[in-house]
Design a protein around this motif. Structure first.
Motif, short mmCIF file in Angstrom:
data_model
loop_
_atom_site.label_atom_id
_atom_site.label_comp_id
_atom_site.label_asym_id
_atom_site.label_seq_id
_atom_site.Cartn_x
_atom_site.Cartn_y
_atom_site.Cartn_z
N LYS A 238 0.85 -1.19 0.00
CA LYS A 238 0.00 0.00 0.00
C LYS A 238 0.89 1.24 0.00
N ILE A 239 0.58 2.18 -0.87
CA ILE A 239 1.36 3.41 -1.01
C ILE A 239 0.45 4.61 -0.74
N LEU A 240 0.90 5.51 0.12
CA LEU A 240 0.21 6.77 0.34
C LEU A 240 0.91 7.84 -0.49
N VAL A 241 0.19 8.44 -1.45
CA VAL A 241 0.74 9.46 -2.34
C VAL A 241 0.17 10.81 -1.93
N VAL A 242 1.06 11.76 -1.62
CA VAL A 242 0.63 13.10 -1.19
C VAL A 242 1.15 14.12 -2.19
N ALA B 84 -3.78 5.43 -11.29
CA ALA B 84 -4.10 4.51 -12.38
C ALA B 84 -2.88 3.71 -12.80
N ARG B 85 -1.73 4.37 -12.91
CA ARG B 85 -0.52 3.68 -13.38
C ARG B 85 -0.02 2.67 -12.35
N LEU B 86 0.01 3.08 -11.08
CA LEU B 86 0.57 2.21 -10.04
C LEU B 86 -0.36 1.05 -9.70
N GLU B 87 -1.66 1.27 -9.77
CA GLU B 87 -2.58 0.17 -9.49
C GLU B 87 -2.47 -0.92 -10.54
N LEU B 88 -2.18 -0.54 -11.78
CA LEU B 88 -1.98 -1.54 -12.83
C LEU B 88 -0.74 -2.38 -12.57
N GLN B 89 0.18 -1.86 -11.75
CA GLN B 89 1.39 -2.60 -11.41
C GLN B 89 1.22 -3.43 -10.13
N GLY B 90 0.00 -3.48 -9.60
CA GLY B 90 -0.26 -4.34 -8.45
C GLY B 90 -0.18 -3.66 -7.10
N PHE B 91 -0.07 -2.33 -7.05
CA PHE B 91 -0.01 -1.62 -5.77
C PHE B 91 -1.41 -1.13 -5.37
N GLN B 92 -1.62 -1.01 -4.07
CA GLN B 92 -2.84 -0.40 -3.55
C GLN B 92 -2.51 1.05 -3.23
N ILE B 93 -3.27 1.97 -3.79
CA ILE B 93 -2.92 3.39 -3.71
C ILE B 93 -3.96 4.17 -2.90
N VAL B 94 -3.44 5.00 -1.97
CA VAL B 94 -4.26 5.97 -1.25
C VAL B 94 -3.71 7.34 -1.60
N THR B 95 -4.57 8.26 -2.05
CA THR B 95 -4.10 9.58 -2.47
C THR B 95 -4.60 10.66 -1.51
N GLU C 171 -4.77 6.13 9.29
CA GLU C 171 -5.86 5.30 8.77
C GLU C 171 -5.36 4.35 7.68
N ALA C 172 -4.45 4.83 6.82
CA ALA C 172 -3.99 4.02 5.69
C ALA C 172 -2.95 2.99 6.10
N ASN C 173 -2.08 3.33 7.06
CA ASN C 173 -1.00 2.43 7.50
C ASN C 173 -0.23 1.89 6.27
N PRO C 174 0.40 2.78 5.49
CA PRO C 174 1.00 2.37 4.21
C PRO C 174 2.33 1.65 4.39
N ASP C 175 2.76 1.01 3.31
CA ASP C 175 4.09 0.38 3.26
C ASP C 175 5.13 1.35 2.72
N LEU C 176 4.67 2.43 2.08
CA LEU C 176 5.61 3.42 1.53
C LEU C 176 4.89 4.74 1.39
N LEU C 177 5.63 5.83 1.55
CA LEU C 177 5.11 7.18 1.44
C LEU C 177 5.75 7.87 0.24
N LEU C 178 4.92 8.36 -0.69
CA LEU C 178 5.40 9.06 -1.88
C LEU C 178 4.98 10.52 -1.75
N LEU C 179 5.97 11.42 -1.63
CA LEU C 179 5.70 12.82 -1.28
C LEU C 179 6.16 13.78 -2.36
N LEU D 211 9.42 3.91 8.12
CA LEU D 211 8.59 3.87 6.91
C LEU D 211 9.40 4.39 5.71
N PRO D 212 9.47 3.64 4.61
CA PRO D 212 10.19 4.14 3.42
C PRO D 212 9.51 5.39 2.86
N ILE D 213 10.32 6.40 2.55
CA ILE D 213 9.81 7.66 2.02
C ILE D 213 10.55 7.99 0.73
N VAL D 214 9.79 8.17 -0.34
CA VAL D 214 10.35 8.54 -1.64
C VAL D 214 9.74 9.89 -2.04
#
Length: 675
Positions: A538-542, A554-565, A578-586, A611-614
């Motif tokens: 699960k990835i949280l994208v901010v 749309a792009r990341l879900e096609l690659q098998g990730f669960q996305i919260v924006t 609430e999301a408890n993600p595996d990675l944070l994309l900022l 938590l991994p942060i990219v």
């Protein structure tokens, strides 16, 4: 080959784009007639798949305009209007074929393939160049009988060269042919794929210049490799000439013989096998996409219910009636695509009752109410009984076991007692072959049968001594891990010196056990397996740009990730919990709170510290990037980078994080002191 899909229903467009892309077509999507015309004016297309009912410019007008402007690509009309008059009107407008909603995806694909074949000079069973063989039906590629495991883009690149063997393609031309409009990567992406394709060809013993660089122009297949030498027989020269022109020597005879043999033995011909494989992939794609569109269909049914309730108190305003008609129309097509034929038929009946502007008769009110209730019940049943997606096959962890530990026999017995199947690989070639076959199975069929998954072990033991390992052997294992991203090593060594530890680190960030006992190795294996089988990452994208968030999701879900924006940083902390993600994309620059400030807040919280942060940013300024890393970023990717680069960084960070958690769990006690 490039296809333009003009479809205003987002659910249908998503499904068709994914299915066609899965067949290695490059697909651009337009949501109305005017947008579709802009695409046609800007790009070359081999086929147009065109809905009839479109906003701004309908499909018939679009088709007539194509022919008036001398565009001659095939047009496949997709229509919910099944009267012969409408079909004739479509063909008279210049369409080459039509398909009526609801339709089966396999029928659509068959019609697409048939139309594309009409514009080709011949039907190719095999594309050949020197010792290279590409089979379009089965999507298999081999060189000198060695199968090549290509990415979809590498396959498309090779097919482009083979179908146009005398042409030199610039990097811009390759981008126009193989990438859709929404991807739009830079020309360096082409260079990267060319390098990858050359590397895989070289591994199969192809010449290093098999794909030739024409300096200042572009790339092509090396024509010198196909030139016949003086010593070749006339038969071989003729065969080479036929390959160059796209013909297949003996094709007709071979095809007939193959069909006769298939019938005589009860086995499938290669064409039938390819069709079966394609159908399995299509079903897998539809199963995945249904989960993303099913609730949109519920919203459409709620709209119909609201319209019906409103109709009981007076006439339905034209705008509301048209919205209800469009909802029923959309449901007819979408539900039919997913094989929900009963629900699709109900939606079609509702559509017929809402057609036109004549007042709905009292006798039709009850019929409309019954149809809507039945449709809602049918859809609810489809949603509730839709089976959970089967679990994708997992690449088994590979235990690199130092022979001096003498633990193999006892470890196998212990694992078998725990119900874990084990395979001992005798040498590197056997290890590579087994893992490569499983990886291919995973990519080609994301929903494998029990036979496929059960045919492979859950753990692989490979005798390997770091102390005696040569640089070449380490390179082989490292390359294998790079080729199979989900592969995990557990290094068990009888030598705990710094030299051995550095050699182990060259393989990657994998657990290293010095002089372990049987129980310790078994524990390490169980922990690695449990981390590998965790739920979809699960990835949280901010980011404050909503359009970018939609595209990324749309792009990341096609690659098998669960996305919260999230596009409002003020809600960040609550969303994070609430999301408890595996990675944070900022993003870095955002109103009120910057990405750097959010990163600092995460790093100060003990629970979220690891938590991994990219950072995904448009900032190329070195000082800003350095500030991001000082704040605690694990990685930074510029928004102008190819999507594959972002995907690679995300996957690597998630894998590294999960491995680190496993390493921490394995290290239950201090390691013994190395001699």
């Amino acid at each position: 080959m490039r296809i333009l899909l003009v479809e205003d229903d987002a659910s249908v467009a998503t499904v068709l784009q994914k299915v066609l892309t899965n067949e290695h077509y490059v697909v651009d999507v337009a949501s109305d007639g005017h947008a579709g015309w802009q695409f046609v004016s800007a790009f070359h297309y081999d086929l147009v798949v065109l809905d009839v009912v479109l906003p701004k410019m309908d499909g018939l007008a679009f088709c007539r305009r194509l022919r008036e402007c001398a565009y001659n690509m095939p047009v496949l009309l997709v229509t919910a209007l099944d009267s012969s008059t409408k079909k004739i009107a479509g063909l008279n407008a210049g369409a080459d074929d039509y398909i009526t909603k609801p339709f089966e995806i396999e029928e659509l694909l068959a019609r697409v393939r048939a139309l594309l074949r009409r514009v080709q000079t011949s039907i190719l069973l095999t594309l050949e160049w020197e010792e290279l063989r590409l089979q379009p039906n089965s999507r298999e590629v081999s060189y000198a009988k060695t199968r090549l495991n290509l990415t979809p883009k590498e396959y498309a690149l090779l097919e482009l060269f083979l179908r146009n063997s005398s042409q030199v393609f610039s990097r811009r031309a390759i981008l126009d042919n193989l990438w859709n409009h929404s991807e739009a990567p830079g020309e360096e992406t082409v260079t990267s794929h060319i390098k990858g394709l050359r590397r895989k060809l070289a591994c199969a013993s192809a010449p290093t210049d098999f794909i030739e660089t024409v300096y200042g122009v572009g790339y092509r297949l090396n024509p010198m490799l196909e030139d016949s030498s003086p010593g070749e027989s006339s038969d071989k020269r003729i065969a080479a000439g036929q390959r160059k022109t796209g013909q297949n020597p003996g094709q007709e005879t071979g095809q007939k013989t193959g069909q006769k043999t298939a019938r005589g033995t009860g086995q499938q011909s290669p064409e039938q096998t390819a069709t079966t494989s394609s159908q399995q992939k299509t079903k897998a794609v539809l199963a995945t996409l249904w989960n993303s569109v099913k609730f949109r269909q519920t919203e459409r049914i709620n709209l119909l219910k609201n319209i019906f309730q409103h109709s009981q108190t007076g006439p339905i305003p034209d705008g509301r009636r048209q919205a209800a008609y469009q909802a029923a129309h959309s449901l007819t097509g979408v539900l039919g695509i997913f094989g929900l034929i009963t629900a699709s038929d109900l939606a079609r009946e509702i559509q017929e009752l809402l057609k036109g502007k004549a007042p709905i008769k009292p006798s039709e009110f009850h019929q409309l109410q019954t149809l809507i209730a039945s449709l809602e019940e049918s859809l609810d049943q489809a949603i509730q009984t839709s089976e959970p997606l089967p679990e994708a096959p997992h690449i088994p962890p590979v235990v690199l076991m130092d022979p001096r530990l003498a633990l193999t026999s006892a470890l196998v017995n212990m694992l078998w007692e725990k119900g874990i199947t084990v395979k001992i690989s005798p040498h590197f070639k056997a290890l590579k072959k087994m893992l490569t076959i499983l990886e291919d199975s995973k990519q080609e069929n994301p929903f494998p049968s029990k036979v496929v998954t059960g045919a492979y072990p859950e753990v692989v033991l490979f005798e390997f001594s770091l102390e005696e390992a040569s640089p070449a052997q380490l390179e082989q294992l490292s390359t294998l891990a790079h080729q199979i991203p989900s592969l995990i090593f557990l290094v068990c060594s009888a030598d705990g010196t710094l030299t051995s530890r550095i050699k182990g680190a060259q393989l990657g960030n994998y657990p290293f056990l010095y002089n372990p006992d049987v129980a310790g190795v078994a524990k390490g294996i169980e922990l690695l397996r449990s981390h590998a089988k965790r739920l979809t990452p699960k990835i949280l994208v901010v980011d404050d740009d909503p359009q970018l968030l939609v595209a990324l999701q749309a792009r990341l879900e096609l690659q098998g990730f669960q996305i919260v924006t999230l596009n409002k940083p003020t809600n960040f902390w609550q969303t994070l919990q609430e999301a408890n993600p595996d990675l944070l994309l900022l993003d870095i620059s955002m109103p009120e709170f910057s990405g750097i400030e959010l990163c600092q807040a995460v790093r100060q919280a003990p629970f979220w510290n690891a938590l991994p942060i990219v950072f995904f940013t448009s900032h190329a300024d070195v000082q800003v990037q350095q500030a991001a890393f000082r704040a605690g970023a694990d990685n930074l990717v510029e928004k102008s980078s190819p999507h594959s680069e972002l995907l690679s960084h995300i996957s690597e960070q998630i894998k590294r994080s999960r491995l680190q958690q496993a390493i921490t769990a394995i290290a239950g006690s201090p390691p013994p002191i190395a001699p």
